[in-house]
Scaffold this active site. Structure first.
Site, PDB file in Angstrom:
ATOM      1  N   PHE A 159      72.196 108.183  74.531  1.00 17.97           N
ATOM      2  CA  PHE A 159      73.236 108.990  73.905  1.00 17.97           C
ATOM      3  C   PHE A 159      73.830 109.940  74.953  1.00 17.97           C
ATOM      4  O   PHE A 159      73.365 109.993  76.091  1.00 17.97           O
ATOM      5  CB  PHE A 159      72.654 109.784  72.731  1.00 17.97           C
ATOM      6  CG  PHE A 159      71.967 108.922  71.708  1.00 17.97           C
ATOM      7  CD1 PHE A 159      72.668 108.388  70.634  1.00 17.97           C
ATOM      8  CD2 PHE A 159      70.613 108.628  71.819  1.00 17.97           C
ATOM      9  CE1 PHE A 159      72.056 107.574  69.703  1.00 17.97           C
ATOM     10  CE2 PHE A 159      69.975 107.817  70.890  1.00 17.97           C
ATOM     11  CZ  PHE A 159      70.697 107.283  69.828  1.00 17.97           C
ATOM     12  N   SER A 212      70.768 102.084  66.384  1.00 16.44           N
ATOM     13  CA  SER A 212      70.201 103.405  66.649  1.00 16.44           C
ATOM     14  C   SER A 212      71.239 104.486  66.374  1.00 16.44           C
ATOM     15  O   SER A 212      72.378 104.375  66.851  1.00 16.44           O
ATOM     16  CB  SER A 212      69.726 103.510  68.102  1.00 16.44           C
ATOM     17  OG  SER A 212      68.660 102.631  68.350  1.00 16.44           O
ATOM     18  N   CYS A 261      66.386 109.732  68.140  1.00  9.86           N
ATOM     19  CA  CYS A 261      66.848 108.346  68.042  1.00  9.86           C
ATOM     20  C   CYS A 261      66.081 107.640  66.933  1.00  9.86           C
ATOM     21  O   CYS A 261      64.856 107.509  66.996  1.00  9.86           O
ATOM     22  CB  CYS A 261      66.621 107.641  69.372  1.00  9.86           C
ATOM     23  SG  CYS A 261      67.113 105.899  69.369  1.00  9.86           S
ATOM     24  N   THR A 297      66.195 104.339  63.727  1.00 10.96           N
ATOM     25  CA  THR A 297      66.696 102.997  63.439  1.00 10.96           C
ATOM     26  C   THR A 297      67.218 102.893  62.016  1.00 10.96           C
ATOM     27  O   THR A 297      66.517 103.266  61.063  1.00 10.96           O
ATOM     28  CB  THR A 297      65.575 101.965  63.652  1.00 10.96           C
ATOM     29  OG1 THR A 297      65.102 102.038  64.997  1.00 10.96           O
ATOM     30  CG2 THR A 297      66.075 100.558  63.364  1.00 10.96           C
ATOM     31  N   ALA A 321      58.446 107.982  61.705  1.00  8.23           N
ATOM     32  CA  ALA A 321      57.050 107.756  62.067  1.00  8.23           C
ATOM     33  C   ALA A 321      56.299 109.087  62.114  1.00  8.23           C
ATOM     34  O   ALA A 321      56.915 110.149  62.280  1.00  8.23           O
ATOM     35  CB  ALA A 321      56.975 107.061  63.424  1.00  8.23           C
ATOM     36  N   HIS A 374      64.709 111.048  72.631  1.00  7.67           N
ATOM     37  CA  HIS A 374      63.257 111.188  72.565  1.00  7.67           C
ATOM     38  C   HIS A 374      62.928 112.671  72.673  1.00  7.67           C
ATOM     39  O   HIS A 374      62.825 113.224  73.768  1.00  7.67           O
ATOM     40  CB  HIS A 374      62.587 110.413  73.701  1.00  7.67           C
ATOM     41  CG  HIS A 374      62.915 108.948  73.688  1.00  7.67           C
ATOM     42  ND1 HIS A 374      62.750 108.140  74.786  1.00  7.67           N
ATOM     43  CD2 HIS A 374      63.399 108.147  72.694  1.00  7.67           C
ATOM     44  CE1 HIS A 374      63.115 106.902  74.481  1.00  7.67           C
ATOM     45  NE2 HIS A 374      63.517 106.890  73.217  1.00  7.67           N
ATOM     46  N   THR A 415      74.643 123.640  78.166  1.00  6.40           N
ATOM     47  CA  THR A 415      74.307 124.173  79.483  1.00  6.40           C
ATOM     48  C   THR A 415      73.399 125.383  79.338  1.00  6.40           C
ATOM     49  O   THR A 415      73.709 126.313  78.590  1.00  6.40           O
ATOM     50  CB  THR A 415      75.581 124.580  80.246  1.00  6.40           C
ATOM     51  OG1 THR A 415      76.434 123.446  80.370  1.00  6.40           O
ATOM     52  CG2 THR A 415      75.237 125.097  81.635  1.00  6.40           C
TER      53      THR A 415
END
Length: 241
Positions: free
Chosen positions: A2, A47, A54, A56, A70, A108, A155
């Site tokens: 991404f 995704s 991220c 599914t 999960a 992640h 930033t």
């Protein structure tokens, strides 16, 4: 992959702790609505980043979609605290040939941070955040570096490694297009540090025979190791001559 450029804000319509339906996977699931603008080219298995995570797609309509969560996702992110009606940042996976407006974001999530201060500054907004697992992750947060907060590429402004906090500033445009300004002091946000910093550390550590992550030495230790090696090499050269 991404970019951290949020495409739209969706709305949580359902969070199910145990979804036994065909698309629930016998685990937790999350259904997001008001997402029609990013679902026109959606397919099962695609995704989508939700607050920087991220996930599914297991089911979708013209306006909404469902994802599975999960146990690792629930323990590492703020998604388990979402309630129906909450707004979330959404971004589709990067398509080849498109402009890259933010930075490399994997989706992640590394950890969470707590908002400890919100300060308006004319039409901008300062936010100060304290990182969970600061000893492990503050090393990757540097002034003027990239960071993804709830999936938004931002930033870094100020950094205090000792107290484990950093700050960012949101311009007016960003405030109206992401969920962060609506959060309060004490709320948690998802954090993904710049992955390039992790790779640099791993390569450097492997060369020096050091560890990485929370047990990694600080910068002074790296420099000390390099100096010792150089001096040791010089001593061997002197002895040989």
């Amino acid at each position: 992959m991404f970019t951290g450029i949020v495409e739209c804000m969706g709305k949580v319509v359902e969070f199910t702790k145990l979804d036994t339906s065909a698309t629930g996977g016998n685990g937790a699931s999350l259904t997001i609505a008001e997402a029609g603008s990013i679902l026109g080219d959606c397919h099962l298995g695609d995704s989508i980043s939700i607050n920087g995570t991220c996930l599914t797609v297991t089911e979708f309509t013209a306006d909404s979609f469902k994802v599975g969560l999960a146990p690792e996702t629930l323990s590492r992110t703020n998604l388990g605290a979402l309630q129906p009606g909450d707004r979330v940042n959404l971004e589709r996976a990067l398509a080849a040939g498109h402009r890259f407006g933010g930075h490399f974001v994997q989706g992640h999530v590394d950890t969470t941070a707590q908002i400890i201060e919100k300060t308006p500054d004319e039409n901008s907004l300062w936010l100060k955040m304290r990182v969970r697992d600061a000893r492990q992750f503050m090393r990757y947060i540097v002034p003027k570096g990239f960071i993804a907060i709830d999936g938004t590429s931002l930033t870094v402004c100020d950094v205090d490694d000792k107290d484990g906090w950093f700050s960012i500033m949101l311009i007016a445009y960003t405030q109206s297009h992401v969920v962060l300004p609506a959060k309060n002091e004490g709320d948690l946000v998802n954090i993904e540090v710049d992955m390039l910093g992790k790779y640099v550390e791993k390569v450097t550590a492997s060369i020096l025979g050091a560890s990485t992550g929370a047990s990694a030495p600080n910068a002074d230790s790296y420099v000390e190791t390099i100096v010792k090696r150089v001096l040791g090499s010089k001593e061997k050269e002197g002895a040989a001559s």
